[in-house]
Design an enzyme around this catalytic site. Sequence first.
Site, PDB file in Angstrom:
ATOM      1  N   THR A 176      80.179  69.010 106.895  1.00  0.00           N
ATOM      2  CA  THR A 176      81.072  68.651 107.653  1.00  0.00           C
ATOM      3  C   THR A 176      80.355  68.509 109.215  1.00  0.00           C
ATOM      4  OG1 THR A 176      82.946  69.598 106.401  1.00  0.00           O
ATOM      5  CG2 THR A 176      83.103  69.336 108.862  1.00  0.00           C
ATOM      6  N   GLY A 228      82.924  75.083 106.929  1.00  0.00           N
ATOM      7  CA  GLY A 228      82.660  76.247 105.910  1.00  0.00           C
ATOM      8  C   GLY A 228      83.797  75.982 104.756  1.00  0.00           C
ATOM      9  N   GLY A 230      86.832  75.717 103.614  1.00  0.00           N
ATOM     10  CA  GLY A 230      88.096  75.199 104.169  1.00  0.00           C
ATOM     11  C   GLY A 230      89.381  76.193 103.950  1.00  0.00           C
TER      12      GLY A 230
HETATM   13  N1  ASP Z   1      85.638  72.819 105.824  1.00  0.00           N
HETATM   14  C1  ASP Z   1      85.264  71.768 104.992  1.00  0.00           C
HETATM   15  C2  ASP Z   1      86.603  71.823 103.779  1.00  0.00           C
HETATM   16  O1  ASP Z   1      86.663  72.789 103.369  1.00  0.00           O
HETATM   17  C3  ASP Z   1      83.821  71.778 104.239  1.00  0.00           C
HETATM   18  C4  ASP Z   1      82.796  72.183 105.158  1.00  0.00           C
HETATM   19  O2  ASP Z   1      82.808  72.502 106.136  1.00  0.00           O
HETATM   20  O3  ASP Z   1      81.619  71.829 104.584  1.00  0.00           O
HETATM   21  O4  ASP Z   1      86.765  70.532 103.464  1.00  0.00           O
END
Ligand code: ASP
Length: 315
Positions: A176, A228, A230
Amino acid sequence: MRRTAIAIHGGAGTLLKAEMSPTKEKAYLAALEVALKAGHEVLKNDGTSLDAVEIAVRSMEDSPLFNAGKGSVFTADGTHEMDASIMNGKGRSAGAVCGITGVKNPIHLARKVMEETEHVMLAGRGAEEFARGIGMDFMPPEYFHDALRHAQWMSVRGTDTIALDHDIDPEKKLGTVGAVAIDINGNLAAATSTGGMTNKKFGRIGDSPIIGSGTYANNATCAVSCTGSGEFFIRGVVAYEVSALMEFKGLSLKEACETVIKDRLIQIGGDGGLIAVDRSGNLCLIFNTAGMYRGQVNSSGEMSLGIYGEESAKA
Ligand code: ASP
């Protein structure tokens, strides 16, 4: 004189130097630097923090290295469903899109939702219809096809496993993307964009497009963009919690971010990190994982980039 500052992230996870080849490390640092400089250039020319965070995020959406836009992970159906959100600290206006396919720059669409509709969040087909109506760029599925993401998906396809891309990839690729900034007028902004989790199904949406969870900005406190696991960031209302600790408990930006990422999030089992800036231009880039792709230009104009633990590579 007022000072500007900007920070970006490209995802947090089990990033270890021992597992990263020098070529890949260089490629990531170069992509982070391009995005950071694009955002900083806007601030240097007295542009708005909103423009700065959008441009920085767009740059990372256009890179196949990050799990956003072009580099988005595969869903269980072999498609790409992207989420993004943006928030203006001035007036706390916000825009978000979730579960969208084919849109080249989801963060731009989120901004259009904020500026051209009376809504905050548009989902799936409706969001795509709105995007077509305002002439946004769409790309064919091949544009979003990345060999590594495809291999990641193949390794869990047909199972019930949904994974952060770094959890299933031995090379620990993430993630992300996000940006936070303060401009010359003291206005704060935050933006976050993601392809979500590999093999996700049933229209799963993470924290990234949820205002208060993955993204938050308030001129009275701070601007925050998260990355992170989510589900935990949604339950922890992480981005807003940082702001609330500052507003209602009088914590500094650093204290608030540490409380949330190193304590409150861990208590519920969440892993990841965030970037934040406060109204004085202080920055905080923090994570409870082994690493987080990140970069910043602080209010003294010093630029630094980082991937692993405590260290910070000078650009
Ligand atoms: N936070 C994002 C999600 O859960 C994933 C990530 O941050 O890598 O979609």
